[in-house]
Write an enzyme that holds these catalytic residues in place. Structure first.
Site, short mmCIF file in Angstrom:
data_model
loop_
_atom_site.label_atom_id
_atom_site.label_comp_id
_atom_site.label_asym_id
_atom_site.label_seq_id
_atom_site.Cartn_x
_atom_site.Cartn_y
_atom_site.Cartn_z
N ASP A 1 9.32 -40.74 -18.93
CA ASP A 1 9.12 -41.90 -17.81
C ASP A 1 7.92 -41.75 -16.80
O ASP A 1 8.04 -40.65 -16.42
CB ASP A 1 10.37 -42.49 -17.32
N TYR B 1 7.71 -50.97 -16.43
CA TYR B 1 8.71 -49.84 -16.09
C TYR B 1 9.40 -50.51 -14.99
O TYR B 1 8.71 -51.24 -14.16
CB TYR B 1 7.97 -48.77 -15.75
#
Length: 828
Positions: free
Chosen positions: A81, A306
C-alpha cells in the site's frame, strides 16, 4: 523474463493477476511479515535504538512462499500500500530476502499506485522506484514509541491498579477526552430560561417570531428564568398590543452554501458513522474491499482510490471526468465555470496524494448495485455522491429577516426564514453533522414595512441548558483530528482498543468511561501529565511527519522521548496505589474500616482487614452501590418472592430467583413510579405486563397495553400509541383503548387531500416529528422544506408517494426537476 509482484492481501493479488501478463506472478504477504519480538529489549535503548524483529508466526508460510517464488523470478516488485505502513512492509520483505541471500543481482524495486485500475497499475509497474527510507523510518519510530510506552508504562499500571491494563501513546489521550467529557457532564448544573414567541397572521398566512428586545433592552438568554417572569412579560406585551403587531424592518439577502471537500480518511469515517450507522473499523474494512477490487461483470476492478489519506486534492484527470459527468447530466448552471480546488488542512498530509474518490465517475452506484454487497453499495454510493457534489455549483437560498414590534418600538420580535432557490450540489449530497441540527427552511409571507398583523397569541417556552453531549464515534474521530492525536489511519484501532480494554462502553452509540477507565486516566493525568497532554501528543505526531518528509532524523526523536519517560517511571514507582478510598463505615463482619477498591470486574466495597476478613459488596458499573434486595411480598399465583432492586440502569422488580439457565422475570420501574412508592400490588401489575386489553371491534386483532422505553403505550396491528397520562396502563379498558387508537389516526392531520384513486384509502397531510408528510395507508412521504402545506395538491401527493414507494423497493428516486430531459440531452 519472469517477474514477481508482492502485495499485502490475497484479494488485491487476485485483482492484479488479471491486469498483468503471463510474465508476472502475484503473491500476497497477508499484511505485516515482521514485528518486534514480544519482550523487553526489542528496542535496545542502550545501543542506538536497535530494533529486534522476528517473522510473525501466522505469516511465516506466506514468507516461505515468497522466498520460493523469488528463487524462480528475475525481478521483484514490491507493490504494498502507498503509505508508511505499506512502505515498511516492503522494506521488511526486502530485509528478509536479503538475510536469506535470495536477491543477489536480481533487481528489487518498489511500485506505488493509488487506485487499482489497469492503467494505474501498468504505469506504476513501468516506473518503479527505490524503497523510501524516510517513510520506513517514520513507521519504525512510531512502532518504537508505542512499544516503549506499552512495555514500560503498562507494567506500572499492573503494579499500581491491576493486571491486564495497558497504556498507549495515543490511546491514553483519547481516553482522557472521553473521561473529561464525562466529568463535564457530571459537574454540569442545568439552568432554566424562557423564550417568548409571537404567532401572528397576515390574512391566512402565519408568522412565527421570537422576542429579541424587551422594553428597549436586548433580551439575553438568562433574562427570563422563571414562570413568574414569563407570565409578567407575556401579560404586559398582550396588554400593550391591542391584538396588533407592526412590521418595522424587512431585510432580504441571498446566501450561498458551498459543497464539502471530497473524502479524506477522517471525514469518510465520520460520515459512515453518521449516515450509515457503521463503526469506524467497519467503514475502513469495506473501503479496503472497494479499493482492492470487486468483480463488476466485466472483470475485477478497484472502485475507489486509496482510502488512507489526509489530502483533499483530486487528480486533474478525475476532476475533468467529474465535470464532464455534471455537464452531461445536469443543466448548465450546475457546473461551475472552473474546477473547485480544496486546500488540505493538515500540515503534513500523508503519502497518498489524492482524496478518496471513485476510480471512474461513470460507474454510477445504480450500475453497480447488483455486484456489490449492501454495505459496499452504501459506502460506494456515499463516496460517489460526495466526489460528484464537490465539483458542483453552490446551493442558493433566499433568506429573509423581519422585525415586528408589539406595543411600541421598545418590544421587538424577529422572524427569519429561508427558501432554497437553487439546489446546486444539494441535489446530490449534503454533509452530516454531530449533535446539532441542520439549519432548517421556513417560508415567510411577503411582508412590507408598515404592515399590521393580527396577533393570534404571545406565549413563553421553557428551556433548560443541557450538558455537552458524550462522544459518538464520529465526534470522537473529529476531536482526535482537531487535537492532532494519532492519524486518521489509526483512529479505528484507537477506538477498538478503548473498548477491548474495557476502558469505555457504548450506550446508545455514545462513549461512557468505565470505572476502570476513570482510574487509569486519573493515574496517568496525575503522574504522567506530559504524556497524555494533547499538545505534546500532537507535536510528536508532527515530528513523525517530519521524519517521513526526510526533514528530521528518527533516532534523536526516540531518544528525547525515552529519556523523559524513563525518568518519570522511575519517580512514580513509589506513588500510592490509586482507586482506593477509605469509607467512614465499619465492616459489619469484623468492625474494621471499609474501603472502595477497583477489582477485576470494576469497583467494589471491601474490608481493610483483607485477607483475614473477606467481607465485600458490589457496586454497579457507574460506581454506585447496588442495593440490598427489598422483599415486597410473595406472588400468590407462583409462591415466589417479589423483590425491589436497584441496578446499573435504575430500579426494577423481580419475581423469584434464577433457576438453572432460566432468568427470573424482571420489569423496570417507569419514571412515573418512584421506587419508594412501589408496593406488592404495583410490582405484581408491572410483572403481569404486557396486558391484553381485548380484541379491536373493527379488525378483530388484539390490543396490548405495555410499558416501553418512552412510557406506557398501546399496540394494535403494528401501530403504537402512547397512553395518555390521564389513563393507566393497568386499568385502561377496551372502549377507551379503541378511542385512543382512533385518535392516533387523525391527531396530526393538517389537511385531507382526498381518496387514493386505486382504493378508498384517504390521503392526508400530517405534522410529524421531522416536519409535515403525506400519508396513504402505511406509506409516508416527507415534504421538502421548500414545500408549503397549503400548496400541496392531491396530484402532487400521489407523485411523492409513488416516488417513495419506488425508493423502498430499491429503485431510484425521481431526479431533480432541473436535470436535463432525454430529448434535450440528445439535441445537445
Amino acid at each position: 523474463m519472469s517477474k514477481l509482484l508482492i502485495v499485502e492481501s490475497p484479494s488485491k493479488a487476485k485483482t492484479l493477476n488479471k491486469y498483468l501478463g503471463k510474465d508476472f506472478q502475484v503473491l500476497a504477504s497477508y499484511g505485516h511479515v515482521r514485528d518486534l519480538i514480544p519482550k523487553n529489549g526489542a528496542v535496545d535503548t542502550e545501543h542506538g535504538y536497535e530494533m529486534k524483529y522476528e517473522v510473525i508466526d501466522r505469516n511465516a508460510k506466506h514468507v516461505d512462499a515468497i522466498a520460493k517464488a523469488v528463487k524462480q523470478s528475475d525481478e521483484i516488485l514490491l507493490a504494498t500500500d502507498p503509505d508508511r505502513e505499506g512502505e515498511a512492509i516492503a522494506w521488511h520483505i526486502a530485509e528478509i530476502l536479503k538475510s536469506k541471500r535470495l536477491i543477489k543481482d536480481k533487481p528489487l524495486r518498489r511500485v506505488v499506485f493509488h487506485e487499482i485500475t489497469k492503467s494505474a497499475v501498468q504505469q506504476a509497474v513501468d516506473n518503479p522506484r527505490d524503497i523510501a527510507m524516510p517513510l520506513v523510518n517514520a513507521q519504525q519510530a512510531r512502532r518504537a514509541l508505542d512499544y516503549l510506552v506499552g512495555f514500560n508504562l503498562s507494567p506500572l499500571l499492573w503494579k499500581k491498579i491491576r493486571r491486564g491494563l495497558s497504556a498507549g501513546r495515543v490511546q491514553s489521550p483519547a481516553l482522557r477526552l472521553i473521561v473529561e467529557r464525562e466529568l463535564e457532564i457530571e459537574a454540569f448544573v442545568s439552568r432554566e430560561y424562557w423564550s417568548i414567541h409571537l404567532n401572528a397572521r397576515k390574512q391566512r398566512q402565519m408568522v412565527d417570531a421570537k422576542l429579541v428586545q424587551y422594553q428597549g433592552k436586548k433580551l439575553e438568554q438568562f433574562d427570563i428564568t422563571s414562570a413568574e417572569q414569563e407570565q409578567d412579560v407575556v401579560g404586559k406585551l398582550l396588554a400593550s398590543s391591542a391584538g396588533k403587531a407592526l412590521v418595522t424592518r424587512v431585510e432580504k439577502k441571498q446566501r450561498m452554501r458551498s459543497p464539502a471537500a471530497p473524502f479524506t480518511t477522517s471525514t469518510l469515517q465520520q460520515e459512515a458513522v453518521r449516515k450509515l450507522g457503521f463503526t469506524t473499523s467497519r467503514a475502513m474494512r469495506i473501503a479496503q474491499q472497494l479499493y482492492e477490487g470487486v468483480d463488476i461483470g466485466t472483470g475485477t476492478v478497484g472502485l475507489i482510490t486509496y482510502m488512507r489519506t489526509d489530502s483533499f486534492s483530486l487528480a486533474t484527470e478525475a476532476v475533468m471526468q467529474i465535470r464532464q459527468h455534471i455537464k452531461s447530466n445536469f443543466e448548465p448552471e450546475y457546473l461551475p465555470k472552473s474546477p473547485i480546488m480544496y486546500k488540505t488542512k493538515s500540515k503534513n498530509a500523508q503519502e497518498a496524494h489524492e482524496a478518496i474518490r471513485p476510480t471512474d465517475i461513470s460507474r454510477t452506484p445504480a450500475s453497480l448495485r447488483n455486484y456489490l454487497s449492501p454495505e459496499q453499495f452504501k459506502l460506494y454510493d456515499m463516496i460517489w455522491k460526495r466526489a460528484l457534489a464537490c465539483q458542483m455549483a453552490p446551493a442558493k437560498f433566499d433568506s429573509v429577516s423581519v422585525d415586528i414590534t408589539v406595543g411600541g418600538e421598545a418590544n421587538v420580535f424577529r422572524a427569519t426564514g429561508q427558501t432554497l432557490v437553487f439546489p446546486g450540489f444539494i441535489a446530490v449530497y449534503t454533509e452530516g453533522v454531530d449533535d446539532t441540527e441542520e439549519e432548517g427552511e421556513s417560508k415567510l409571507p411577503a411582508l412590507e414595512v408598515g404592515e399590521m398583523l393580527d396577533i393570534d397569541k404571545i406565549f413563553g417556552e421553557q428551556h433548560f441548558t443541557e450538558p455537552p453531549p458524550r462522544y459518538t464515534e464520529a465526534s470522537l474521530v473529529k476531536a482526535l483530528e482537531e487535537y492532532g492525536i494519532g492519524r486518521p489511519s489509526t483512529y479505528a484501532s484507537i477506538i477498538s482498543t478503548l473498548q477491548d480494554r474495557e476502558y469505555t462502553t457504548l450506550d446508545k452509540k455514545r462513549f461512557i468511561p468505565t470505572d476502570v477507565g476513570r482510574v487509569v486516566n486519573k493515574f496517568l493525568t496525575e503522574h504522567f501529565t506530559k504524556y497524555v497532554d494533547y499538545g505534546f501528543t500532537a507535536d510528536l505526531e508532527n515530528e513523525l511527519d517530519d521524519i517521513a518528509e526526510g526533514e528530521r532524523d528518527w533516532i534523536p526523536v526516540l531518544d528525547s522521548f525515552w529519556k523523559g519517560l524513563k525518568d518519570q517511571i522511575a519517580v512514580k514507582e513509589e506513588v500510592e496505589r490509586p482507586g482506593t478510598e477509605i469509607l467512614d463505615e465499619a465492616c459489619p463482619k469484623c468492625g474494621k474500616p471499609l474501603n472502595k477498591r477497583l477489582g477485576k470486574r470494576g469497583s467494589f466495597i471491601g474490608c481493610t482487614g483483607y485477607p483475614e476478613c473477606d467481607y465485600t459488596r458490589n457496586m454497579d458499573g457507574n460506581g454506585a452501590e447496588e442495593s440490598t434486595p427489598a422483599v415486597l411480598g410473595v406472588d400468590p399465583d407462583t409462591g415466589k418472592e417479589v423483590r425491589l432492586l436497584i441496578g446499573p440502569y435504575g430500579p426494577y422488580v423481580q419475581l423469584g430467583e434464577a433457576e438453572g439457565k432460566t432468568k427470573p422475570k424482571r420489569m423496570s420501574i417507569p419514571a412515573e413510579f418512584k421506587s419508594t412508592g412501589v408496593d406488592l400490588n404495583i410490582a405484581l401489575q408491572l410483572l403481569a405486563l404486557p396486558r391484553e386489553v381485548g380484541m379491536h371491534p373493527e379488525t378483530g386483532k388484539k390490543i396490548v397495553a405495555n410499558i416501553g422505553r418512552f412510557g406506557p403505550y398501546l399496540n394494535h396491528d403494528g401501530t403504537f400509541k402512547s397512553i395518555p397520562k390521564t389513563d393507566s396502563v393497568f386499568t385502561i379498558d377496551l372502549p377507551r383503548a379503541v378511542e385512543v387508537l382512533a385518535m392516533a389516526k387523525g391527531k396530526n392531520a393538517l389537511r385531507v387531500l382526498g381518496q387514493h384513486p386505486s382504493d378508498e384509502g384517504e390521503i392526508a397531510i400530517y405534522d410529524g416529528r421531522f416536519g409535515p408528510y403525506v400519508q396513504h395507508g402505511k406509506l409516508r412521504a416527507t415534504l421538502s422544506k421548500s414545500e408549503s402545506v397549503d400548496d400541496i395538491t392531491l396530484e402532487h401527493a400521489l407523485e411523492l408517494l409513488a416516488a417513495k414507494a419506488e425508493k423502498e423497493k430499491g429503485g431510484t428516486a425521481k431526479k431533480p426537476a432541473a436535470r436535463k430531459t432525454a430529448a434535450k440531452k440528445k439535441a445537445s
